[in-house]
Structure formats: C-alpha cells, structure tokens
Enzyme design. Sequence first.
Site, PDB file in Angstrom:
ATOM      1  N   SER A 173      -3.080  -2.745  -2.911  1.00 42.15           N
ATOM      2  CA  SER A 173      -3.956  -2.999  -1.856  1.00 42.15           C
ATOM      3  C   SER A 173      -4.320  -1.749  -0.941  1.00 42.15           C
ATOM      4  CB  SER A 173      -3.440  -4.296  -1.153  1.00 42.15           C
ATOM      5  OG  SER A 173      -2.200  -3.809  -0.449  1.00 42.15           O
ATOM      6  N   TYR A 174      -5.030  -1.800   0.030  1.00 39.55           N
ATOM      7  CA  TYR A 174      -5.173  -0.763   0.688  1.00 39.55           C
ATOM      8  C   TYR A 174      -4.048  -0.238   1.267  1.00 39.55           C
ATOM      9  CZ  TYR A 174      -7.964   2.390   4.098  1.00 39.55           C
ATOM     10  OH  TYR A 174      -8.527   3.344   4.844  1.00 39.55           O
ATOM     11  N   PRO A 175      -3.668   1.419   1.258  1.00 42.95           N
ATOM     12  CA  PRO A 175      -2.317   1.596   1.777  1.00 42.95           C
ATOM     13  C   PRO A 175      -2.346   2.195   3.130  1.00 42.95           C
ATOM     14  CG  PRO A 175      -3.724   3.432   0.617  1.00 42.95           C
ATOM     15  CD  PRO A 175      -4.392   2.212   0.515  1.00 42.95           C
TER      16      PRO A 175
ATOM     17  N   SER B 244      -9.470  -5.353   1.208  1.00 42.65           N
ATOM     18  CA  SER B 244      -8.067  -4.756   1.351  1.00 42.65           C
ATOM     19  C   SER B 244      -7.554  -4.557  -0.022  1.00 42.65           C
ATOM     20  CB  SER B 244      -7.203  -5.810   2.066  1.00 42.65           C
ATOM     21  OG  SER B 244      -7.689  -5.844   3.338  1.00 42.65           O
TER      22      SER B 244
END
Length: 862
Positions: free
Chosen positions: A335-337, A153
């Site tokens: 982190s992963y958006p 992530s």
Amino acid sequence: MKTVLMVAEKPSLAQSIAKILSRGNMSSHKGLNGTCSVHEYSGTFAGQPVRFKMTSVCGHVMTLDFLGKYNRWDKVDPAELFSQAPTEKKEANPKLNMVKFLQVEGKGCDYIVLWLDCDKEGENICFEVLDTVLPVMNSTRGGEKIVFRARFSSITDTDICAAMARLGEPDHNEALSVDARQELDLRIGCAFTRFQTKYFQGKYGNLDSSLISFGPCQTPTLGFCVERHDKIQSFKPETYWVLQAKVNVDKDRSLLLDWDRVRVFDREIAQMFLNLTKLEKEAQVEATSRKEKAKQRPLALNTVEMLRVASSSLGMGPQHAMQTAERLYTQGYISYPRTETTHYPENFDLKGPLRQQANHPYWADTVKRLLAEGINRPRKGHDAGDHPPITPMRSATEAELGSEAWRLYEYITRHFIATVSYDCKYLQSTISFRIGPEHFTCTGKTVLSPGFTEIMPWQSVPLEESLPTCQRGDTFPVSEMKMLEKQTSPPDYLTEAELITLMEKHGIGTDASIPVHINNICQRNYVTVESGRRLRPTNLGIVLVHGYYKIDAELVLPTIRSAVEKQLNLIAQGKADYRQVLGHTLDVFKRKFHYFVDSIAGMDELMEVSFSPLAATGKPLSRCGKCHRFMKYIQAKPSRLHCSHCDETYTLPQNGTIKLYKELRCPLDDFELVLWSSGSRGKSYPLCPYCSNHPPFRDMKKGMGCNECTHPTCQHSLSMLGIGQCVECESGVLVLDPTSGPKWKVACNKCNVVAHCFENAYRVRVSADTCGTCEAALLAVDFNKAKSPLPGDETQHTGCVFCDPVFQELVELKHAASCHPMHRGGPGRRQGRGRARGRRPPGKPSARRPKDKMSALAAYFV
C-alpha cells in the site's frame, strides 16, 4: 461521446490503474514526450457513455524559481531574495515537455479525474495539472462539475474501483501549504546558501564541497549529528567497579549473579564490599518470584518506522529505502508507503491481505494457522488521518522482485503478519540472594508462547538459562567472588535510524522529506556514512554548525523550523492564512540573515582554524594572462584556478580531470589553456580559464569551453573544429577532439554523444570545405601506409563524416544519452546537419534537406 482525462503521478501507476478500470480492454500509445503513455478505453461516467484517457505526469509538473537576474549569483544581493525577487512557476523538467504533453492530451476533454498520490505533495501536483489542462478543455455548461479527485491507498482492484465510485475534490488548502513550504525553502535556502558559498569559497581552497548550502530543515538535521559528535569529543571516561558472584547449582552448573548496587565509582568502597563478601562460603536465597509476562506485538507500520528498520537492520539508506518502497507500491505489492498512521481503521479488511500470503513458501504455515484460529486485532496506534499503515497487498518472491526490493518487501510483510499475531508470552523467574550484607539477583526467562516472534524471530525473547527450583532460606555454595574494573564509554555517532527518530520527535521534515534531508547532508560533504550506517560529521559540517551556534543558535536548533511546520499544517487545515504565514516567516528569517551577514566574522574565525586560504592551496598549473605567473589548480570541490598575485579565482568544469593543454595560449587574453577530460572513453576539450568565466562573445555563456567558442579564427574554437549538428540533441554541434589521436573522437559540445572514428590515423583535420549534400564540414584524414583502412593502399582521404561511403565503416557511436526518433526514420525528422562558418548560428540545421541523409546517419550512429 464525451472524454474523461485521468492523470496519475507516474507512468507505471497510470498503466496499473487503467488496466484495473478497463479490465484489460484498453489500447495504449506513447505520448509526444516519449515518456508518458496514454491508455484509452470506453466506459461510463456520470451515467453516460464516455471515452477514458488515462495518462500521467512524472512527479511535479512545475517548480518554483526566481525570475531573470535573480537567478544569477553575481548580479543580485542575496538579501533581495527575501522579498524583492519575483518568483514564477517553471517546468520542473523542461526535457519532458510535460506542459505541452498535458495540453495536447487534455484538449477537447470534458472531465478530468486526478489520480495523484494522496498526500500534500500529490494535492499540490493536482493543481499544477489543473492550471495546465483546464484552459484547453471543453468549456462547462451550467456550472457542471468537471474536476474530480480519486483517493486511494493501494493499487488493488478493490481500492481502485472504490476510489472511482466515490470521487471527491482536490484540497486547495493542502496544496497551498506545499506552495508556502516551497517558497520559504527557496527564498531562505538560496539567500543563506549564496552568501556563505561565495564568502567561504572565495577565501578557502580545501573545503571540498561545491556548495556551502543552508536549508531550514537540512541544517537542523546536520545539527543533530554535530551535537552527538560534540558529546563524544567532550566525554571523559570514568572508572567504576562492580562485584560479580558465581554460585554452584550442582556439579556441572553455575549461575552468575548481578549485584543489586550495580556499580560504584570509588575503588576503596568497592574493595570494602568485596572484603565483606569474599569470605562468605554460601549464598542464601532471600526471595523467589515467577511471573508471566508478555512482549507486545508491534504497532502497524508507518513510513518513519519503515525507514528506521531499513537503515538499522537492512543496511539501506533512507532515500534508497523510500525509492524502493515507492516502486513496490506502483507495482501493486504494498500500500501507499508515505503515511504517519500506525492504526488500522475498524472497517479495514485485514484478512484480505493475509489471505494473499497463505501460500507463500516462507510464512504459509503461520498465516494459515492465524486464519484458522482467528487473527488478533492490531494494537491501537496513532491515527494521523492520512493513509492506512503500510500493508502488503499481494504475494511476491525474491526472484520476482530482486534482492534489494525483496528484503524490504519481506520485512513489510513479516511486520504486517506480526501486527495481527498474538503477543509473545514468557515466564520470568527471579531469585534474590544474600551474600554477607550484600544482595544479588539472578533472572531467567522461559518462552510459553512465541506469538508474533515466530514471524519476527529477531524480536524473540533471548534464551536465558532456566533457574533451579528453590525457596526462601535455601543456600548455594559460592564458587567465585571478584571485583571487576570497568570504564564508562561515550555514546556512538548517530545512526540514520536514531537521526530519523530525532527528526520525527522535533518536527523536522515530513515522512516523505526526511530521507531527502539526510541525503542532502551526505551529498554536501557535511557528514560521511560509516559502518553500521553511522553518520560522522566532517570538519566542514562541524565548523558550520558551531558557527551557527556562535552567531544565531536558532538557525541550527530544531525549534524555529518545528514552529514553521506547525504553521504550514494550519494552512493545510484551513486555519491559517497562506500570505500571513509566508510574510511573517520570511520577515523573521530576513532579520536573521542580516544579523548573520553582519556577524559572519565569528564563523570565519572557526573556518580559519580548519581550512587553508586559497593562496596556500593547490599546485601550480597554468599561467595567468594578466601577470603571467602560475595559477594554482585547486582540486577540491569546486575545482578552480587561483592566481594569488592578482587575487582572482576562475571556476572550472566539475567531475573531470584538468591538465595543461600544450602550453598554448588564448589569442584573446593570453591565458594558458587547460584541457578538461571526463576519461579516456569520454569527452575532452580545451578551455580558456578567463573566457570560461568572462564570455567574450554575446552568444557564449559562462562555463563554456573552446568547443563552444565562436571566435572566427582561433584554432581551438567551434568555428574551426565544428563539423555538423549533433544527431541526438537539439542544439549541439559535433566537434573534433584534436587531442584524442590516434583513437580519434568527435563529441557533441552539448550532450554526451561521443563518436570514435579513424582509429590509427596519425592526423585528422577539419577542412574549410563543406559537403555539397548536407553542408557539414569535410574531414581530411591521413593514415600510415601500414595501417591504412582505405581502399587501394591510399593513405589520405577527405570527405563528409555523414555522407561519404568511404567513412561509413570508420565511425562508431560509443555513447549517447538517448535514442532520437530520427534514427528510426520516423516522420517529421530533421535532416540538415551543417556546420556554421558565418552563414548561420552554430548548430543550426542546414536549409538543405537531402532525402537520403537519414539512412547515412543511421549507418554511422545506430
């Protein structure tokens, strides 16, 4: 030693992951496509020493498209696209040559680890990569597992190393759900789009849209905007009245009181209440209360909320915000958006990201205090089971990120700090007054503890004047009592933030695709973005939605698409059959399409009111070769010529200007030529409207100009003005622009290479002779004696633009799409640049390869 191939979704992501896993001890080189790098290092995998190769794709490797004739609008009935038209997976971007690149890198590898983004689209790309690479990898022995999936992530050492330690498998069901969505959107969108585009553009000239598109998600998105527009248009303001009282607390201070009845819509009744109260001299305290209240800290941040805030507070459009967030993610800042989750798992390390911000110049004091006093557990939100909420992963400054990315990063970081802060606490005081028979109230707030509003000051409790200390029965003199007349106001146009909320509520699109759908309705000229990022529908957008409502409301309402999304989610969960969902949905929309076609007159009636017929649009420009009357040039997108006498329409190249070309005519069909130009520093070329729409030769395609026409004797054709193969692209030919003097230009007829040459020459002609070295056509150049750059006061010179040393200083490349490896004199370069005169197809290299050719080209064009 065995080899492990690892594939990430973007080049920057591959580099970051490889750097972490190799601890920086890696070697890197560019792949054969010149875009994706390959990072190699040694390590262990499955308990054995191996060589790792980390590379990437650039998003989807493949895209779904129709086969053969089904890609041609004029050859196929759009109804056939629902079931009869076969589809195939094609390279998403052929210029990247991604399939060949992956096969070259995957050949001879023993294992593959997929580091694609951990969402449904990423899962789908996993299988695109596997379909490409598995056939060239080493065969397995004894059923050994060779395919692995990394789930992560954020791009941090901890997360990447943990993902490598617990590799899993790609999820085929999630990939299938994306396949289903792609096929549904392709078949449904293309069928409706082709039909209504051809139908309406063939009748109206001022639609100002190159494509009258329909999309199962795009159209309901537009529907929300038009629905708000309709409410605004139908709104009838009503007058109402309110009583306002003002009481004196002391000599220098007064309080405004709010009427408990709020408002009345009858003036006489309002006047009656005023008469009952205006003679009163004092306001008596009926009750007082003091209550401690809390304003809750925000939930953890997910994609939709990020997009809402980016639009409403940062002034960033959803698609721009998403692109910025993805860049911050690949660079390791957040982190992963793409996540629907607003709940941190119990085992999530909240202090780690917080410590990263402990020395930041803007919020270091707040963070250090939180770490010292103890953080507050974030509120429990929604756990969608995908990724943790969007979290800052390392500290950054504006100088490091740039202003746009910094604004989004700053908000994400402040939001995160706020989620682990404490609630804002304040004291709310209320005093109830009676003035005659009527009751009034006054409220005040005093902040006790700012909590999270210290880091998010825009969320702070608004400062209100503190109320006096009093008790029941106290009185205050009334200084003013008046009646105010006001009017109800209509709602405003939807903001992007409000539209995102509606789309999420009704299940239109996903967190990743919502920005794309909003961007599409803007690009199609269905809505315009006004101040405050409000979306105002255009006439075209309004008429389309009203037409859908008139024919079949389900085409524009969110209900049917929401139901389809639920079915797609069931496929992803393994609870529904891919083929059954696909077949049933296509059957439903096929029936709707046939009904729409049969009922199109209903929408056409609305179009007639708002738009002008082709015959009444545009201005006369060039003569038709059939009736010799003037055709009208329609400048609105898509620009085209229309002959009202013949009732024929001829499409023109877009994104440029069109004017008459010296009243010259095409020798094949007698149509007057027009000149297309992209600007004074760009390309221009003549074209015949008829030939461009009905190619006269087998090797010509629709839309070509005279600079690609293979007519053997026409003075405007490639055969007469072509010089030699383009120095940049594979198939282009450099063609003299005969209209460009005295600032003469040579331009590629395929790519956007433009070479400026022979400035101040009064005549440049393409000679029938060719260069003995490279077989390119020679140019004959005439200069005025006063401005001649030729040696020895010469005014005329004929030579090869590639090889002649006299021309070396007179040619300058002004624009090129990319720098081809051959400019650097690398191995395997192509060298012949001949011009076709019946000996070979246009643009093909000469068979002769002179050794010194590339140095000459480098001198001219680099």
